[in-house]
Design a protein around this motif. Structure first.
Motif, PDB file in Angstrom:
ATOM      1  N   LEU A  76      29.709  34.589   3.304  1.00 23.41           N
ATOM      2  CA  LEU A  76      29.230  33.206   3.374  1.00 23.41           C
ATOM      3  C   LEU A  76      30.382  32.220   3.187  1.00 23.41           C
ATOM      4  N   VAL A  77      31.251  32.502   2.235  1.00 22.96           N
ATOM      5  CA  VAL A  77      32.400  31.616   2.022  1.00 22.96           C
ATOM      6  C   VAL A  77      33.302  31.634   3.246  1.00 22.96           C
ATOM      7  N   ALA A  78      33.494  32.831   3.826  1.00 25.42           N
ATOM      8  CA  ALA A  78      34.327  32.930   5.023  1.00 25.42           C
ATOM      9  C   ALA A  78      33.732  32.165   6.193  1.00 25.42           C
ATOM     10  N   ALA A  79      32.387  31.999   6.192  1.00 28.28           N
ATOM     11  CA  ALA A  79      31.706  31.257   7.257  1.00 28.28           C
ATOM     12  C   ALA A  79      31.623  29.770   6.943  1.00 28.28           C
ATOM     13  N   HIS A  80      32.418  29.293   5.969  1.00 26.58           N
ATOM     14  CA  HIS A  80      32.496  27.876   5.590  1.00 26.58           C
ATOM     15  C   HIS A  80      31.232  27.365   4.914  1.00 26.58           C
ATOM     16  N   CYS A  81      30.449  28.278   4.293  1.00 25.77           N
ATOM     17  CA  CYS A  81      29.280  27.842   3.515  1.00 25.77           C
ATOM     18  C   CYS A  81      29.748  27.607   2.073  1.00 25.77           C
ATOM     19  N   ALA A 126      29.944  37.389  -6.130  1.00 24.02           N
ATOM     20  CA  ALA A 126      30.981  37.483  -5.098  1.00 24.02           C
ATOM     21  C   ALA A 126      31.210  36.134  -4.420  1.00 24.02           C
ATOM     22  N   TYR A 127      30.118  35.388  -4.211  1.00 22.09           N
ATOM     23  CA  TYR A 127      30.257  34.057  -3.602  1.00 22.09           C
ATOM     24  C   TYR A 127      31.127  33.170  -4.503  1.00 22.09           C
ATOM     25  N   ALA A 128      30.793  33.172  -5.789  1.00 29.77           N
ATOM     26  CA  ALA A 128      31.548  32.327  -6.712  1.00 29.77           C
ATOM     27  C   ALA A 128      33.009  32.770  -6.791  1.00 29.77           C
TER      28      ALA A 128
END
Length: 722
Positions: A76-81, A126-128
């Motif tokens: 999600l972070v890699a997808a700019h979320c 993992a997102y954080a």
């Protein structure tokens, strides 16, 4: 992000891919407004589809692993979320729709929810982590550049200060600058807001004032090394007290800034507020380790505590109570599951009131099963006292649906040293002991006994081995002769099945027939015994020389109560007799007296049909079932097998006169009803002679021969013929 090739795979007859795409659609609609991606929503949805597939596969996996949740969070972070709202909405979508669209019937609903919660936990962490690493990498690089630029040339000073303040004030994480003595020199607005919004409560304070009880010792050791110039940076999770007394949890990165000559000059602190994520983790952890209905610790948390207890050391001891409610299913079936749940909640509250001492805990491990654990010194007395308290609090009636119910429970206790025992072994012993308490009448506790455990484990092993034992040919039949008391000739034989077990040796029927009845294997086993015995009887009749027997040799085969209730009894018996060619009159089926006490016509009907065909029916163990002698007239029996308890007194000299009168009366009654009398357990010649004088017809026992192979009967018959 690219879409895997399997996304456009073959036809989807079960609709799994379609449900997965609907889940991805719901997900993309929820978080697309909070993204900073140049993609259209349809393109963004295609990017989410592989991540959704990872979540579904993890939910379905035989061996559960939370790693895919971490992959999704980083993806999600890699997808700019990167907007925090995207994480909140993602967790909400997974919580509400993952099991609905991607769940599996192969798992219980409680296990699916637990897996979903753990995936959320891993995804959020993992997102954080990914967002923090991305932010810290950008912000720390910019902050270092800005601070280092102070010593650059005058012509670049203004531009450098402008960039520094833009980064410093606009950063999404808290930034603070302090001197080597720990005094706070500069803080940005984000850090000020973290501590309550008042700048003077942060600026001019010293770092040493922010000690928290949960700080580990190595935090301040690393800090000392940093200000001395022995390390460049360190990263820890650290808690701070705000001015209002609340706790701020942060991921703190502390770096050393050096001057142009390389000497330590300042310290730079980057703080990420993780309080909400920590609370979320605690909530997810609580839900994963506590029973949703009662709020008690569940099996997962109990096993963690038990493992820790068993690893406490050689001197540690523990006591465990394994409780199963007696008759709970009847309450559930009569009042419904809602009332049953309320009863379980009340029981849980009462159990919790019993385990309040230090080192005690209560958990619900499933259904109406609870465990209570006590640790520390003196567990021998504490665990039995705990079990007594549990039974006492359950004795007070519980009011449900306008009625009062008294809850009973059976408790198995395991107590002893912790060393050398595994949680699975302890629970198995407690479970076995609990069933021993239940078998003894319930509403009581029993203490684990290694010998009783071993017997129960052996019974379980025999039960599981029974289904394949018949296929492997492990059963065989021994035959005990039936002798005519008038002339001493062999009248027939009783077939007695044995089990040649690979580990336990030869087992008698008392060891496995009850298990076969419990598992339902008694019907195919009984059919096999009947066929083998009939085949052997036919062989004897064909092979024994003319005149070796006083008449056609008969074979006696035992029938269990379960076989009597089987609808195929008559058909199976007729088929075996006709296929092998044995006359019905050469077969006698033995039924225990207790199986026919109070039997209705439906149960007697197959026996009547067999008797009308010419098959003899023997009433086995006569005299032990307390049946009414007058009932013999309505039973389709032709033989009474007198229990050995009536003839044991005849082994002594002189014979017990009471036994003589009883046997004489039974024989007289049987003959008046045209029933033959067979006596079991004849062990002496005097006993055999006495029974002959009393009018008994046939006998069997060790006096004539022990049960043995079929050749034994052949030898006895030849001896009689000579």
């Amino acid at each position: 992000m690219s879409v895997p090739e399997e996304a456009a795979g073959p036809a989807d007859p079960d609709g799994l891919e379609d449900r997965l795409r609907r889940f991805a659609t719901i997900w993309s609609r929820a978080i697309f407004p909070a993204t900073a991606t140049p993609l259209t929503r349809a393109e963004f949805e295609e990017c989410l589809l592989p991540l959704a597939r990872l979540l579904r596969d993890a939910l379905h996996a035989r061996s559960f692993d939370t790693t895919p949740g971490g992959t999704v969070g980083a993806g999600l972070v890699a997808a700019h979320c990167t907007d925090p709202e995207a994480l909140n909405r993602t967790l909400g979508v997974i919580d509400s729709y993952l099991i609905l669209y991607c769940g599996t019937d192969a798992l219980p609903a409680e296990d699916s929810r637990a897996r979903c919660a753990r995936l959320q936990h891993t995804l959020a962490a993992a997102y954080a982590q990914a967002l923090r690493e991305r932010t810290l990498a950008e912000q720390e690089a910019i902050a270092r550049s800005a601070l280092a630029a102070r010593s650059d040339a005058e012509d670049a000073l203004h531009a450098t200060q402008t960039r520094f303040h833009a980064v410093f004030e606009g950063a999404a994480i808290g930034i603070g600058i302090g001197d080597l003595d720990g005094n706070v020199l500069e803080v940005n607005d984000t850090l000020t807001q973290m501590f309550g919004g008042l700048e003077h409560h942060v600026r001019s304070r010293n770092i040493s004032e922010w000690v928290h009880p949960e700080d580990s010792p190595h935090v301040w050791r690393m800090y000392s090394e940093l200000v001395r110039g022995e390390r460049e940076h360190f990263r820890v999770e650290k808690a701070f007290y705000r001015n209002d007394g609340t706790v701020l949890w942060t991921n703190l990165t502390l770096s050393l800034l050096r001057d142009a000559e390389g000497a330590p000059q300042y310290q730079l602190a980057l703080m990420e507020d993780t309080t909400e994520r920590r609370l979320l983790n605690l909530r997810l952890r609580y839900e994963a380790t506590h029973d949703a209905l009662t709020g008690l610790p569940n099996r997962t948390l109990f096993f963690e505590r038990l493992e820790k207890t068993l690893a406490a050391g050689d001197d540690a001891r523990f006591g465990l109570c394994y409780l199963d409610l007696d008759g709970f299913k009847a309450i559930n079936d009569s009042l419904g599951h809602s009332s049953g749940d309320r009863l379980l909640v009340e029981v849980a509250d009462r159990l919790q009131s019993c385990a309040t001492a230090q080192g005690e805990m209560v958990a619900r491990i499933g259904g109406d099963e609870f465990v209570a654990l006590t640790t520390g010194p003196g567990t021998e007395g504490k665990v039995t006292d705990l079990a007594s308290r549990i039974l006492n609090v359950l004795a007070t009636p519980i009011r449900l649906e306008g009625r009062e119910f008294t809850v009973r429970g059976s408790i198995g206790i395991v107590e002893g040293p912790s060393a050398g025992r595994s949680p699975a072994e302890v629970l198995r012993s407690a479970d076995i002991t609990m069933y021993r308490a239940k078998a003894a009448g319930g509403n009581r506790y029993e203490v684990a006994d290694p010998e009783a455990d071993a017997r129960a484990i052996t019974r379980h092993g025999l039960t599981t081995a029974l289904p394949t034992a018949l296929e492997r040919g492990e059963f065989f039949i021994e035959y005990q002769p039936l002798v005519d008391l008038d002339d001493g000739t062999v009248h027939g034989a009783e077939a007695l099945v044995r089990w040649s077990h690979p580990q336990h040796g030869v087992l008698g029927p008392d060891r496995f027939i009850p298990l076969a009845e419990h598992t339902g294997l008694i019907v195919p086993l009984g059919r096999w015994v009947l066929e083998q015995s009939v085949r052997q009887a036919r062989f004897w009749q064909q092979e024994l020389p003319e005149g070796a027997l006083g008449g056609p040799l008969r074979i006696n085969v035992n029938l269990s109560p379960a076989q009597l209730h089987h609808p195929g009894l008559v058909a199976d018996t007729v088929e075996v007799l006709e296929r092998i060619g044995l006359p019905p009159g050469s077969l006698c089926l033995e039924v225990t007296e207790s199986a026919l006490i109070g039997a209705d016509e439906d149960l007697l009907k197959p026996l009547r049909q067999l008797a009308e065909m010419g098959v003899d029916i023997a009433l086995d163990d006569f005299g032990t079932g307390y049946s009414n002698l007058a009932n013999l007239r309505r039973l389709p029996v032709s033989v009474l097998k007198l229990d050995r308890s009536f003839t044991q007194g005849m082994q002594q000299h002189p014979a017990d006169p009471v036994d003589l009168k009883i046997v004489e009366g039974i024989v007289s009654l049987a003959h008046s009803l045209e029933l033959a009398v067979t006596v079991e357990g004849v062990e002496t010649g005097a006993q055999a002679e006495q029974l002959r004088r009393l009018g008994c017809d046939t006998a069997q026992g060790w006096y004539y021969a022990r049960p043995g192979p079929p050749e034994q009967l052949h030898t006895l018959s030849l001896a009689d013929a000579v």
